[in-house]
Design an enzyme around this catalytic site. Structure first.
Site, PDB file in Angstrom:
ATOM      1  N   SER A  18       0.814  -1.220   0.000  1.00  0.00           N
ATOM      2  CA  SER A  18       0.000   0.000   0.000  1.00  0.00           C
ATOM      3  C   SER A  18       0.842   1.263   0.000  1.00  0.00           C
ATOM      4  CB  SER A  18      -0.923  -0.003   1.224  1.00  0.00           C
ATOM      5  OG  SER A  18      -0.164   0.005   2.405  1.00  0.00           O
ATOM      6  N   LYS A  30      -0.801   5.496   6.670  1.00  0.00           N
ATOM      7  CA  LYS A  30      -1.221   6.531   5.730  1.00  0.00           C
ATOM      8  C   LYS A  30      -0.414   7.807   5.950  1.00  0.00           C
ATOM      9  CE  LYS A  30      -5.188   4.811   3.816  1.00  0.00           C
ATOM     10  NZ  LYS A  30      -4.818   3.402   4.136  1.00  0.00           N
TER      11      LYS A  30
END
Lengths: 189, 189
Positions: free
Chosen positions: A111, A148
């Site tokens: 990711s 993130k």
DNA sequence: AGTGTAGGTAAACGTTCGTTCACCGTCAAG
DNA sequence: CTTGACGGTGAACGAACGTTTACCTACACT
């Protein structure tokens, strides 16, 4: 040669996890007199090869914990014998700011590949730190932990994936930041 | 609580770069008797919180040099208070295989961005090691130092850039491998 | 030839080391 | 109430500590 003695002391430090006493140093370098070791240390201290504390004990200095920094890749790769390698750095001191709150985390998915973080990489994360805009954080969103980018626009905060295909996550109420990513470590096997 | 004593010992180790003696430990934790410190150490040794060498001196163990490993990012981020954090690792021991030949190099360009190596990253390189197929190496080609993938097809060796737009480099005669890249370290500031 | 220096041996110094022993409160279990 | 374990004080032990002094080469330099 004196540098050979230094390497023996470094070897002792690595295997014993502490500096030798003068008796031990005498045995390590092959002297028959403790005073010879004492004078050897005094010579090395003057050259800044060794350090002593207030009680006379030897301390591990730069030469025992640091690695030499050669330069930059594109700027060339000078030979360590050629020039004075004055620039050194300790990995631990460089990477670990707050040891009490620092943990290691392994990366599992792809990711964050756009941020240069590959699966198998190790993350050095710091818990309890408040993130700044642009930091990579480990956050809990809707009961799931994710990695993130942390974004702050004025008073509003939200999370952004490294992959631009994903939409930013604007949390409704709860946005728990578990840790801030301080460093990425990738080892080749 | 005993764990408070442990943190004081760890603080001593970080500031003095060595373990305390029993007299020093007595002063650090606030005892008036050296024997109290001695018994404290014996308790900690039994719990594997501390180590002693053959001469009775304290040794820095896992709790002094290692960092706790929490797990993987996608697999969750357990709280350190919740479970037993038995898994730890030492950054130095993990990253540095051969300290004598290990150097630090700073990355300058974007040439290895496809390999997850960004400008500003630190490289841990090992000199004098012979590379295997697929390793990233610092090589001297036509008097210039570059960072490339090392490829070996049978007896033939050549260099390959991380960027697929570039053609592989087949050296005519001289292919000097200066160092093999062992690890990549990226620190966020 | 004489001299000074660097690096070694050898012995001794006071101090600190790790360890042990005797003793003393506190507190929970029988 | 007694007992035993636990965690502390205080003093003492021989051994090892860092340091100092004296002496001894081997070698470079006048």
């Amino acid at each position: 040669m004196d540098s050979h003695y230094l390497k023996q002391i470094q070897a002792f430090y690595r295997s014993h996890k502490r500096m030798p006493s003068y008796s031990e140093l005498m045995a390590v370098v092959g002297f028959r007199s403790k005073n010879a070791a004492y004078k050897l240390v005094e010579r090395f201290v003057q050259r800044d090869w060794l350090d002593k504390d207030a009680k006379g004990r030897l301390l591990p200095g730069r030469l025992f914990q640091d690695l030499p920094v050669l330069g930059t890749v594109s700027a060339g790769f000078p030979s360590p014998a050629d020039e004075e390698l004055t620039d050194t750095m300790s990995l631990d001191a460089y990477l670990i700011g707050n040891k009490e709150a620092t943990y290691i985390l392994k990366v599992n998915g792809h990711s964050m590949i756009d941020a240069g973080i590959l699966p198998g990489d190790m993350l050095l994360v710091e818990r309890g730190a408040d993130p700044r805009d642009g930091d990579i954080v480990i956050a809990q969103v809707d009961r799931a932990w994710t990695m993130k980018y942390f974004r702050k626009r004025g008073a509003a905060v939200f999370l952004e994936a490294a992959n631009k295909d994903y939409q930013p996550i604007h949390p409704q109420e709860e946005l728990k930041i578990a840790a801030v990513v301080r460093a990425v470590i990738r080892k080749y096997h």
